[in-house]
Write a protein that holds these residues in place. Structure first.
Motif, short mmCIF file in Angstrom:
data_model
loop_
_atom_site.label_atom_id
_atom_site.label_comp_id
_atom_site.label_asym_id
_atom_site.label_seq_id
_atom_site.Cartn_x
_atom_site.Cartn_y
_atom_site.Cartn_z
N TYR A 145 -9.85 2.53 -11.42
CA TYR A 145 -10.48 1.49 -10.42
C TYR A 145 -10.74 0.38 -11.19
N THR A 146 -10.20 -0.91 -10.82
CA THR A 146 -10.45 -2.13 -11.35
C THR A 146 -11.25 -3.08 -10.50
N VAL A 147 -12.41 -3.39 -11.22
CA VAL A 147 -13.42 -4.22 -10.40
C VAL A 147 -13.15 -5.72 -10.87
N SER A 148 -13.21 -6.32 -9.77
CA SER A 148 -12.96 -7.95 -9.94
C SER A 148 -14.00 -8.59 -9.17
N VAL A 149 -14.42 -9.73 -9.85
CA VAL A 149 -15.36 -10.76 -9.28
C VAL A 149 -15.07 -12.04 -9.42
N ASP A 150 -14.79 -12.91 -8.02
CA ASP A 150 -14.03 -14.22 -8.27
C ASP A 150 -13.07 -14.25 -9.03
N GLY A 151 -11.97 -13.44 -9.07
CA GLY A 151 -10.76 -13.30 -9.70
C GLY A 151 -10.87 -12.94 -11.04
N PHE A 152 -12.20 -12.39 -11.41
CA PHE A 152 -12.07 -12.15 -13.16
C PHE A 152 -12.23 -10.73 -12.92
N VAL A 187 -12.48 -16.95 -4.73
CA VAL A 187 -14.05 -17.59 -5.03
C VAL A 187 -14.70 -16.81 -3.78
N GLY A 188 -15.73 -16.25 -4.36
CA GLY A 188 -16.68 -15.78 -3.34
C GLY A 188 -16.43 -14.16 -2.94
N THR A 189 -15.52 -13.66 -3.69
CA THR A 189 -14.98 -12.34 -3.32
C THR A 189 -15.17 -11.29 -4.51
N ILE A 190 -15.62 -10.09 -3.98
CA ILE A 190 -15.63 -8.89 -4.89
C ILE A 190 -14.53 -7.94 -4.39
N ARG A 191 -13.77 -7.61 -5.31
CA ARG A 191 -12.48 -6.78 -5.15
C ARG A 191 -12.43 -5.62 -5.98
N VAL A 192 -12.04 -4.30 -5.39
CA VAL A 192 -11.98 -3.31 -6.18
C VAL A 192 -10.50 -2.78 -5.96
N THR A 193 -9.65 -2.58 -6.84
CA THR A 193 -8.23 -1.98 -6.74
C THR A 193 -8.06 -0.57 -7.49
N SER A 194 -7.33 0.33 -6.85
CA SER A 194 -7.16 1.61 -7.36
C SER A 194 -5.76 1.73 -7.50
N ASN A 195 -5.28 2.44 -8.70
CA ASN A 195 -3.95 2.93 -9.19
C ASN A 195 -3.95 4.26 -9.62
N ASP A 196 -2.62 4.75 -9.44
CA ASP A 196 -2.54 6.06 -9.86
C ASP A 196 -2.58 5.91 -11.33
N THR A 197 -2.95 7.02 -11.94
CA THR A 197 -3.03 7.09 -13.66
C THR A 197 -2.79 8.59 -13.80
N TRP A 216 -3.69 6.96 -21.48
CA TRP A 216 -3.64 6.79 -20.17
C TRP A 216 -2.70 5.95 -19.84
N VAL A 217 -2.00 6.26 -18.79
CA VAL A 217 -0.98 5.30 -18.12
C VAL A 217 -1.09 4.78 -16.51
N THR A 218 -1.05 3.62 -16.30
CA THR A 218 -1.36 3.27 -15.14
C THR A 218 -0.22 3.01 -14.19
N GLY A 219 -0.14 3.71 -13.06
CA GLY A 219 1.01 3.49 -12.27
C GLY A 219 0.76 2.80 -10.90
N VAL A 220 1.43 3.15 -10.11
CA VAL A 220 1.41 2.13 -8.86
C VAL A 220 -0.07 2.05 -7.99
N ARG A 221 -0.26 0.83 -7.29
CA ARG A 221 -1.44 0.70 -6.76
C ARG A 221 -1.59 1.73 -5.49
N ARG A 222 -2.79 2.17 -5.44
CA ARG A 222 -2.99 3.11 -4.48
C ARG A 222 -3.67 2.50 -3.22
N GLY A 223 -4.55 1.52 -3.66
CA GLY A 223 -5.37 0.81 -2.44
C GLY A 223 -6.16 -0.24 -2.94
N MET A 224 -6.62 -1.13 -2.16
CA MET A 224 -7.37 -2.50 -2.61
C MET A 224 -8.42 -2.72 -1.43
N LEU A 225 -9.89 -2.86 -1.71
CA LEU A 225 -10.87 -3.06 -0.78
C LEU A 225 -11.47 -4.38 -1.55
N GLU A 226 -12.23 -5.32 -0.40
CA GLU A 226 -12.77 -6.52 -1.01
C GLU A 226 -13.84 -6.78 -0.01
#
Length: 266
Positions: A76-83, A134-144, A219-229
């Motif tokens: 799970y990758t957590v991003s805030v304002d694109g960072f 800008v003004g966005t909190i995003r969480v993306t999940s990927n296979d691993t 660990w290896v990261t694969g294709v994206r499973r989902g994204m919520l923001e």
């Protein structure tokens, strides 16, 4: 909370998930600067060669990710304002709270805080961030998965300083078109951590001991499973979308004080 078939996440203030407002497939939260958890932040900046002292209210928040019971292991990758703030591994039935940015200068973590956008330091400062970030909190999940057969790779010690740069007023105008006040995220007060390793997340589930050891494996990261923001907006912008602001309880965990119902003043 934004949710899909495998995970969900919430934005917490004072340890409580704040109300969400859904429209057109998007989820919005109000960034309230007048809660029991809020405080005044001060900064000295040099604008066109002159030093200015700015002071404004900010509200610290955290991000809680929860996986559903049968969810397979994912990163799970957590991003805030694109960072990108952090990347964590979770399997089914686990929950993790991400508290802030890694703070190399002071050690420990720097709080996530809702804040007004910063002043541009010169005419070319700003306008670098994508409007959707800008003004966005995003969480993306990927296979691993674990890479059992791999060639030895060089290991680099140490970490670079935090690269996060808060959005400017110019950045916010790209999103709002000047129609309402924008809210962004800044690095707030330091959160000291113990131990040899500083972590930007903490476990809130006893079952997450299985995923805590993954950082020592290849660990290896694969294709994206989902994204919520979640889109963070001030009260006037939430009202302009036709929503009625809902009060919410905040408990200051540090002082164990129930603050009752908190209403928007923004």
């Amino acid at each position: 909370m934004p949710s899909n078939s495998e995970f969900s996440f919430s934005v917490l203030v004072g340890g409580h998930a704040i109300p969400e407002y859904g429209r057109g497939g998007q989820v919005f939260v109000e960034s309230n600067f007048f809660t029991p958890a809020s405080y005044k932040d001060k900064e000295e900046v040099v604008v066109d060669g002159q030093t200015e002292v700015n002071e404004w209210p900010v509200t610290p928040y955290t991000i809680e990710i929860t996986t559903k019971p049968l969810t397979p292991l994912a990163r799970y990758t957590v991003s805030v304002d694109g960072f990108v703030v952090t990347k964590i591994y979770l399997t089914g039935g686990e929950s993790r709270v991400v508290k802030g940015f890694r703070d190399k200068e002071r050690g420990g973590l720097a709080e996530f805080v809702f804040s007004l956008p910063r002043y541009p330091k010169n005419k070319d400062d700003g306008g670098k961030q994508s409007p959707e970030d800008v003004g966005t909190i995003r969480v993306t999940s990927n296979d691993t998965w674990e890479e059992w057969l791999h060639r030895p790779r060089p290991v680099t010690r140490g970490r670079k300083g935090t690269a996060f740069v808060p959005a400017t007023k110019k950045d916010s105008r790209m999103v709002t078109g000047g129609q309402y006040t924008m809210v962004t995220t800044r690095m707030g007060r330091n959160i000291p951590t113990t131990g040899r390793r500083t972590s930007s997340s903490s476990s809130s589930s006893s079952s997450s001991s299985s995923s805590s050891s993954l950082s020592n494996s290849m660990w290896v990261t694969g294709v994206r499973r989902g994204m919520l923001e979640v889109k963070c907006r001030m009260g006037d912008a939430v009202r302009a979308m036709g929503f009625q602001i809902r009060p919410y309880p905040i408990v200051l965990a540090a002082n164990n004080i129930s603050a009752g119902m908190v209403y928007s003043h923004s």
